[in-house]
Scaffold this motif. Structure first.
Motif, short mmCIF file in Angstrom:
data_model
loop_
_atom_site.label_atom_id
_atom_site.label_comp_id
_atom_site.label_asym_id
_atom_site.label_seq_id
_atom_site.Cartn_x
_atom_site.Cartn_y
_atom_site.Cartn_z
N ARG A 123 0.82 -1.22 0.00
CA ARG A 123 0.00 0.00 0.00
C ARG A 123 0.85 1.27 0.00
O ARG A 123 0.55 2.23 -0.71
CB ARG A 123 -0.93 -0.01 1.21
N VAL A 159 -3.63 6.97 2.37
CA VAL A 159 -3.26 5.56 2.40
C VAL A 159 -4.22 4.70 3.23
O VAL A 159 -4.41 3.52 2.94
CB VAL A 159 -1.81 5.40 2.93
N LEU A 327 -6.61 0.27 -1.84
CA LEU A 327 -6.53 0.67 -0.44
C LEU A 327 -7.74 0.23 0.38
O LEU A 327 -7.93 0.69 1.51
CB LEU A 327 -6.39 2.20 -0.36
#
Length: 600
Positions: A123, A159, A327
């Motif tokens: 990620r 994120v 995500l």
């Protein structure tokens, strides 16, 4: 999603310089979309953004965030909302300077319980590539330029895939190319989530915003759905189209080719350029009247194209390869762990100190010395004021003592006392008094050094309380408390007998009724206690009488009769003679004694 009702906030309340920074704000934000708070500096837009995100308080009003209604500022409620549902893009970045770019972003995932190293790496690397910061992932935040730090701050907010993005001037420190890249990502996110963005750039608001809220002097002066423009006026300084410029001069040969282009019709001042190659390095000597001179190479981000600029459609301009599904947190396992290890915390603190100025280090050293002095003073005062009772106690604090006085009173009997502790496993009655034994010297005499303490049963302590040694293995082994052991080992009386440690203590011998007794362990307590078996305690109590516990009677020494059962006793020959007046052991056993309730 978010609704604010009658928000009022003041700076310097009830003072001459009072500022009504938010004045009766009422807004209802949608579940998704890009909402722009537009206004000049000092209009109150950033304060409103901080209030919506739970970073600031208001004097009156309420905020509805999802199913939660927050009237008074509740830190715990806002902490939960911020941790899971809100991503912040701060104007001043707020990065952790001692951590790398990668760790700054990974830190956020650990905060929400994502600790899988492989998933974190996937990620973080994805979001860094999206904001063009992947090549800098190992650099520390303090080594980055302002624009680079801004992009890392944007990556950190995105994120964890929050429901709401709070963005305060997210493109304020970016060039035009990165501004469009970042805004395209934010626009893509706003298709599924709510983005509340503060800016003073009307061109960005008009081109990207779904809804524009204009604020002035703490009040909403305009709130409207934006009719998105098909063209944008964000500067294109990152790309130079030569065919849109005037070719002023073009000269050269096989060794050197030079061309001069300008966006002005005339270039009045001459330009002198000398190129020098030395040690495989190209030097440029430029003599001109221009204030700014830029060298273009692969690191500047500027692209030169020998073509005309072609106007792109809106769809082409906002196009991005950013994929929000990468995500997604729905099926991710989470667990709570320490976000920063003790080692990392120590190293961060150490680096912070090393990077501090000389004056700062001197101040920290002064604080350290002052702290040591204060701690020592408090410890000294505490040792005087706070009195530990254990050294002055002869029995445990859990004991209740019952003594018969000379005054006639109705004391409870043994059975009545046992009834008090019915159902309590730790309840017992200690009928034993003090013990006084001396060590036996090698010649068989008493040494004058020994043990004097309250008797307790070995069942009332455990292996976990031992400071040294082991638990007794038979009736002739005992334990002593730390206080007793230290009084022997640390004084001249014991040291004169060669007892300098606990180990020396275990070699000493004492006697009870002719039986050798040895200390085998030390219990961690400051009360003078000796722990032994119940049978040994009974033996010690009866050592000066003619009655001893029958468990210490030797069957081989019987001259008549047999070992006793419950309710029976064994007598010595002298006691038999005293009771019966003869040594005739014949006849039936057991024998009754007149005036007693038990048999021999």
């Amino acid at each position: 999603m978010i609704k604010v009702n009658h928000l009022d906030k003041y700076f310097n309340r009830r003072q001459k310089n009072e500022i009504h920074v938010l004045n009766d704000i009422n807004l209802d934000f949608p579940e998704k979309g890009l909402v722009v708070l537009l206004g000049a500096s000092g209009s109150g837009k950033t304060t409103l953004l901080n209030v919506i995100g739970g970073l600031d308080k208001v004097q009156s009003g309420s905020i509805e965030f999802g199913d939660k209604i927050i009237e008074d500022y509740d830190a715990s409620t806002w902490d939960k909302i911020r941790n899971e549902s809100v991503g912040y893009i701060f104007q001043n970045y707020n990065l952790l300077p001692e951590l790398s770019v990668f760790d700054n972003i990974g830190f956020v995932l650990k905060m929400i319980g994502i600790n899988d190293p492989e998933l974190i790496e996937t990620r973080v690397n994805y979001i860094l590539r999206a904001v063009n910061m992947y090549p800098f992932r190992k650099k520390k935040a303090l080594q980055l330029s302002g624009g680079q730090q801004q992009r890392v701050a944007i990556a950190r907010a995105l994120v964890k895939n929050p429901k709401v993005i709070i963005a305060d001037e997210p493109t304020g420190n970016l060039d035009s190319k990165n501004t469009m890249d970042i805004m395209n990502i934010i626009k893509q996110i706003s298709l599924d989530k709510l983005v509340v963005l503060v800016t003073h750039e009307r061109d960005i608001a008009k081109f990207y915003g779904d809804r524009i809220i204009e604020i002035k002097d703490g009040q909403v002066i305009n709130d409207y759905n934006n009719a998105e423009t098909e063209t944008q006026k964000i500067g294109k300084d990152d790309t130079i189209y030569l065919k849109d410029l005037k070719s002023v001069s073009n000269t050269g040969n096989d060794q050197l080719k030079m061309a001069l282009y300008s966006d002005h019709e005339e270039t009045s001042e001459p330009i002198s350029i000398r190129l020098i190659v030395k040690n495989k390095t190209l030097y440029l000597d430029v003599d001109s009247t221009f204030d700014k001179i830029k060298f273009v190479d692969n690191s500047t981000g500027v692209v030169i194209k020998d073509e005309h600029y072609v106007q792109k459609t809106r769809q082409e301009l906002i196009e991005t390869s950013f994929n929000l599904e990468v995500l997604e947190n729905k099926d991710v396992d989470r667990e709570s762990k320490a976000i920063v290890s003790i080692k990392q915390t120590f190293l961060m603190a150490l680096r912070k100190i090393l990077l501090t100025s000389r004056k700062g280090k001197l101040m920290l050293f002064s604080f350290l010395v002052a702290g040591i002095v204060i701690a020592f003073t408090i410890a000294t005062l505490a040792s005087v004021v706070i009195v530990r009772p254990e050294p002055y106690m002869s029995i445990s604090k859990n004991y209740v003592g019952i003594y018969e006085s000379g005054i006639s009173s109705d004391l409870p009997d043994y059975d009545d006392l046992m009834a008090y502790g019915l159902g309590d496993e730790d309840y017992y009655i200690n009928t034993f008094e003090n013990l006084n034994l001396q060590f036996i010297s090698p010649n068989g005499d008493n040494s004058g050094v020994g043990v004097s303490a309250q008797i307790d049963l070995v069942d009332h302590t455990s292996r976990s309380k031992l400071m040294s040694g082991r638990m007794p293995a038979n009736d002739f082994e005992i334990l002593v408390s730390k206080k007793i052991a230290d009084n022997i080992v640390e004084t001249s009386y014991g040291q004169e007998q060669g007892i300098w440690s606990y180990q020396h203590l275990y070699f000493e011998r004492m006697e009870i009724a002719g039986n050798d007794i040895h200390i085998v362990g030390v219990v961690d307590t400051d009360i003078s206690l000796v722990y032994m078996s119940r049978d040994l305690a009974n033996l010690y109590r009866s050592a000066d009488t003619t009655a001893i516990p029958y468990v210490f009677a030797d069957e081989d020494s019987l001259v008549a009769g047999e070992m006793p059962l419950v309710g029976e006793v064994v007598l010595t020959e002298d006691m038999y003679l005293t009771l019966f007046g003869n040594n005739d052991y014949t006849g039936a056993w057991p024998k009754s004694i007149i005036g007693f309730d038990y048999e021999i």
